[in-house]
Enzyme design. Structure first.
Site, PDB file in Angstrom:
ATOM      1  N   ASP A  29       0.892  -1.048   0.207  1.00 33.44           N
ATOM      2  CA  ASP A  29       0.123   0.108  -0.053  1.00 33.44           C
ATOM      3  C   ASP A  29       0.927   1.365   0.036  1.00 33.44           C
ATOM      4  OD1 ASP A  29      -2.257   1.232   0.043  1.00 33.44           O
ATOM      5  OD2 ASP A  29      -2.822   1.171   2.166  1.00 33.44           O
ATOM      6  N   ASN A  77     -11.042  -1.956  -5.162  1.00 38.70           N
ATOM      7  CA  ASN A  77     -10.504  -1.409  -6.075  1.00 38.70           C
ATOM      8  C   ASN A  77     -11.048  -0.914  -7.402  1.00 38.70           C
ATOM      9  OD1 ASN A  77      -7.173  -2.550  -4.845  1.00 38.70           O
ATOM     10  ND2 ASN A  77      -8.117  -0.721  -4.033  1.00 38.70           N
TER      11      ASN A  77
END
Ligand code: IPE
Ligand code: IPE
Ligand code: MG
Length: 249
Positions: A29, A77
């Site tokens: 991330d 996502n």
């Protein structure tokens, strides 16, 4: 392959081989934030993230870690701007095509987990090709979670099992942990011993919900594009200090 990449990197002296995690998982991330801090578009962070992943895969192999599982794209996502989603899909495809030969040379077994049927067709084709070609490699097991969601994984396992019950192939009282695991995307890969999340967020974000029942979690503030050998070394040192009790005394 460059001359450098074939030189095995030594295990740092303060890491004990017998105390290393067998299986490392990573929530990669912070790509967007990395790029933003440099005044660049988010996609530049994703691009840089690929190089970081390549280095980590090689390091895991050199340090004899058996399995590396990374979170590349979550079922959530898809909610990002379409340009970013499209960029990522194209990037995955391009990287796979480019790296397959090297993965063969380095004996990597690649596998993708997630709802792969919803990915662009051309990407699905590259995924299938890479999994087939590397299937008999004996080196590190490298798993890429793409369009992966832990909840969806559990639901599809329930459906598959319910289907078998309905057909009379199994009885409800035969459903146990082993049978359930057999219906997860990750069948045969095993649970992570260590999950690393970069960029400071202290959450699972729908990653490996079942598999992380007893995995150790390590969070670093470092953004994924800055995650290097020193950072990984630090994570493994922290892991070695953990006392894994599994509910016992
Ligand atoms: C992780 O980085 C990569 C993917 C989710 C594909 P992010 O894109 O989430 O970066 P941040 O968290 O916005 O900085
Ligand atoms: C998790 O990161 C997904 C991947 C790294 C692929 P996100 O950036 O999507 O997670 P949240 O939104 O911070 O929970
Ligand atoms: Mg993020």
């Amino acid at each position: 392959m460059t001359a450098n990449s074939v030189v095995l990197q030594d295990l740092p002296a303060d890491l004990q081989r017998e105390c290393l995690p067998r299986h490392v998982a990573v929530i990669m991330d912070g790509n967007g934030r990395w790029a933003k801090r440099r005044g660049m578009p988010r996609i530049m962070g994703h691009r840089r993230g690929v190089d970081v992943l390549k280095n980590l895969l090689r390091l895991c192999r050199d340090w004899s870690i058996e399995a590396l599982t990374v979170y590349a794209f979550s079922t959530e996502n898809w909610g990002r701007p379409s340009e970013e989603v499209e960029f990522l899909m194209t990037l995955f495809e391009r990287v796979l095509r480019k790296e397959l030969q090297e993965m063969m040379q380095e004996d990597v077994r690649i596998r993708f987990v997630g709802n792969l049927s919803a990915l662009p067709r051309s990407l699905q084709a590259e995924i299938e090709r890479s999994m087939e070609e590397t299937a008999n490699n004996q080196g590190i097991q490298f798993t890429v979670a793409t369009n992966y969601g832990g909840r969806q994984e559990i639901i599809q396992a329930c459906r598959a099992i319910a289907d078998k019950v309905q057909q009379g192939l199994i009885q409800p009282d035969q459903i146990d942990e082993a049978l359930f695991e057999h219906h997860l995307y990750t069948v045969g890969i095993g649970d992570p011993d260590l999950l690393i999340r970069t960029s400071g967020e202290m959450r699972l974000s729908n990653f490996l919900l079942w598999q992380m029942a007893y995995g150790e979690i390590y969070v670093t503030d470092t953004l994924w594009p800055d995650f290097d050998r020193n950072e990984f070394h630090r994570a493994l040192c922290a892991y070695q200090q953990r006392e894994r009790r599994f509910g016992k005394l």
